[in-house]
Design an enzyme around this catalytic site. Sequence first.
Site, PDB file in Angstrom:
ATOM      1  N   GLU A   1     -13.856   5.288   0.205  1.00  0.00           N
ATOM      2  CA  GLU A   1     -14.727   4.335   0.894  1.00  0.00           C
ATOM      3  C   GLU A   1     -15.383   5.024   2.083  1.00  0.00           C
ATOM      4  O   GLU A   1     -14.743   5.297   3.099  1.00  0.00           O
ATOM      5  CB  GLU A   1     -13.923   3.114   1.332  1.00  0.00           C
ATOM      6  CG  GLU A   1     -13.308   2.348   0.163  1.00  0.00           C
ATOM      7  CD  GLU A   1     -12.343   1.264   0.604  1.00  0.00           C
ATOM      8  OE1 GLU A   1     -12.794   0.292   1.236  1.00  0.00           O
ATOM      9  OE2 GLU A   1     -11.130   1.405   0.333  1.00  0.00           O
TER      10      GLU A   1
ATOM     11  N   GLU B   1      -9.210   8.869   6.149  1.00  0.00           N
ATOM     12  CA  GLU B   1      -9.448   7.444   5.905  1.00  0.00           C
ATOM     13  C   GLU B   1     -10.427   7.209   4.767  1.00  0.00           C
ATOM     14  O   GLU B   1     -10.393   6.163   4.121  1.00  0.00           O
ATOM     15  CB  GLU B   1      -9.968   6.771   7.181  1.00  0.00           C
ATOM     16  CG  GLU B   1      -8.959   6.687   8.304  1.00  0.00           C
ATOM     17  CD  GLU B   1      -7.770   5.815   7.941  1.00  0.00           C
ATOM     18  OE1 GLU B   1      -7.963   4.818   7.225  1.00  0.00           O
ATOM     19  OE2 GLU B   1      -6.646   6.131   8.366  1.00  0.00           O
TER      20      GLU B   1
ATOM     21  N   GLU C   1       0.852  -1.192   0.000  1.00  0.00           N
ATOM     22  CA  GLU C   1       0.000   0.000   0.000  1.00  0.00           C
ATOM     23  C   GLU C   1       0.877   1.228   0.000  1.00  0.00           C
ATOM     24  O   GLU C   1       1.875   1.294   0.729  1.00  0.00           O
ATOM     25  CB  GLU C   1      -0.886   0.072   1.248  1.00  0.00           C
ATOM     26  CG  GLU C   1      -2.012  -0.905   1.344  1.00  0.00           C
ATOM     27  CD  GLU C   1      -2.845  -0.702   2.614  1.00  0.00           C
ATOM     28  OE1 GLU C   1      -3.619  -1.619   2.937  1.00  0.00           O
ATOM     29  OE2 GLU C   1      -2.709   0.351   3.277  1.00  0.00           O
TER      30      GLU C   1
ATOM     31  N   LYS D   1     -15.370   3.691   6.005  1.00  0.00           N
ATOM     32  CA  LYS D   1     -14.169   3.535   6.815  1.00  0.00           C
ATOM     33  C   LYS D   1     -14.262   4.489   7.996  1.00  0.00           C
ATOM     34  O   LYS D   1     -14.633   5.655   7.855  1.00  0.00           O
ATOM     35  CB  LYS D   1     -12.919   3.828   5.990  1.00  0.00           C
ATOM     36  CG  LYS D   1     -12.676   2.829   4.859  1.00  0.00           C
ATOM     37  CD  LYS D   1     -11.272   2.918   4.313  1.00  0.00           C
ATOM     38  CE  LYS D   1     -10.273   2.334   5.295  1.00  0.00           C
ATOM     39  NZ  LYS D   1      -8.904   2.297   4.742  1.00  0.00           N
TER      40      LYS D   1
END
Length: 464
Positions: free
Chosen positions: A322, A331, A266, A325
């Site tokens: 997203e 985030e 990542e 999250k």
Amino acid sequence: MGLLCFLLTHLFGLSSAKLSSKIGVNYGQLGNNLPSPHESIELIKSLNAGGVKLYDANPEILRLLKGTNLQVSIMVPNHEISIIASNQSRADEWVQNNVLPYYPQTMIRFLLVGNEVLSYNSDQDRRMWLDLVPAMSNIRSSLRALNIRNIKVGTPLAMDVLQSTFPPSDGAFRSDISGSVILPMLQFLNRTKSFFFIDVYPYFPWSANPAAIDLHFALLERNSTPQYEDPGTGLVYANLLDQMLDSLLFAMAKLGFSDIPILIAETGWPTAGDIEQPGANIFNAATYNRNLIQKLTAKPPIGTPARPGTAIPAFLFALFDENQKTGPGIERHWGLLRPDGTPVYEIDLAGRRPVKGYRPLPEPENNGPYRGEVWCVAAKGAAPEELRSALRYACEEGDGACEALEPGRECYEAFSVSRRASYAFSSYWAKFRSRGASCYFNGVAQQTTRDPSRGSCKFPSVTL
């Protein structure tokens, strides 16, 4: 310097499995507004991605990936690690259920056991640390028993496995895991010719201390100044990512393993975030990811100062924003694409498009720390029933945070769910932020620098 580079190249090795020279992408699904798996895979292909990394072994996605030529990484959930470590038959069962139905038509190339396992620190987590390598070993034995030899087994770890990262030559693993977990893991990775999978984000050290780290250095700008010379080796660093990766290489070398290849599981940069999180914007995210792609897809490979000329496979984080999250605002804002599938900014994961070949980006407005008052209010478009649920939570758990909303009090507004929720969110956040509370409230809250107070109703604020 030439001799030093030769010695370091020999020390750290150059071996790497044959992988796509394109960058892959992490495909997370913590959102209630994301495209279908079929649409998502088409979008991944439109980005010219070389691979896709999943956080599970989703059957629908793995079926849809058949015949796509995308190299695929799947993952054993953390909660299954211990049982797989203690029971070979459970490892066999996991591989039978999650690999065999799709392989080899789906090009599964990595099977990752857990996710950032060593970053969790409860007593139960610590027990799982010791199960990590046995679980990896059992999974590999299952693959070998089926004569599957081109799937590498590993586990992605965060940079917090290191207790020292600066200067890079001082890189060392945490003392609580170095001998008990990391050493047997390195032995396993070395024996099986697998990768050390690392989640590495220059954003976090930069945003924690933007006054000490030059932003251009963190964004991989080629002409970044200042550059940094490691006093222990004389190696010169032109960007923060190389420093972080080399600290890991030196840490592995100190345990006797100098040629295990690295794979970036990542990396990325957030496009937005909370007001107290500087540098989270589209300009910086596009700049970092575009520069990263140019660096990692260069031919011949560039490598790092301690391991020059070595290819480093990588998966960008992430495919989508997203919205489910939890945690700080950043985030929910790492996506290359919005939930409707449109690009947040232009990107080519194959590296064929030069950095200067993109259209201009919006200028950043938050590269410095914010100083002033911040309020936590109801997010635009939040559903009334979700606001009522979050409002009820803030008032029931807020230890008097909602007293001003009671009938007859200064903030009582019987017919405004949004206003009542905004007051409750601001009051709760101001009261409990020092204990770790965030302005999230299950995704229906957002921060603002605009004072929502009206008349005699004064909203509590947080001062940054």
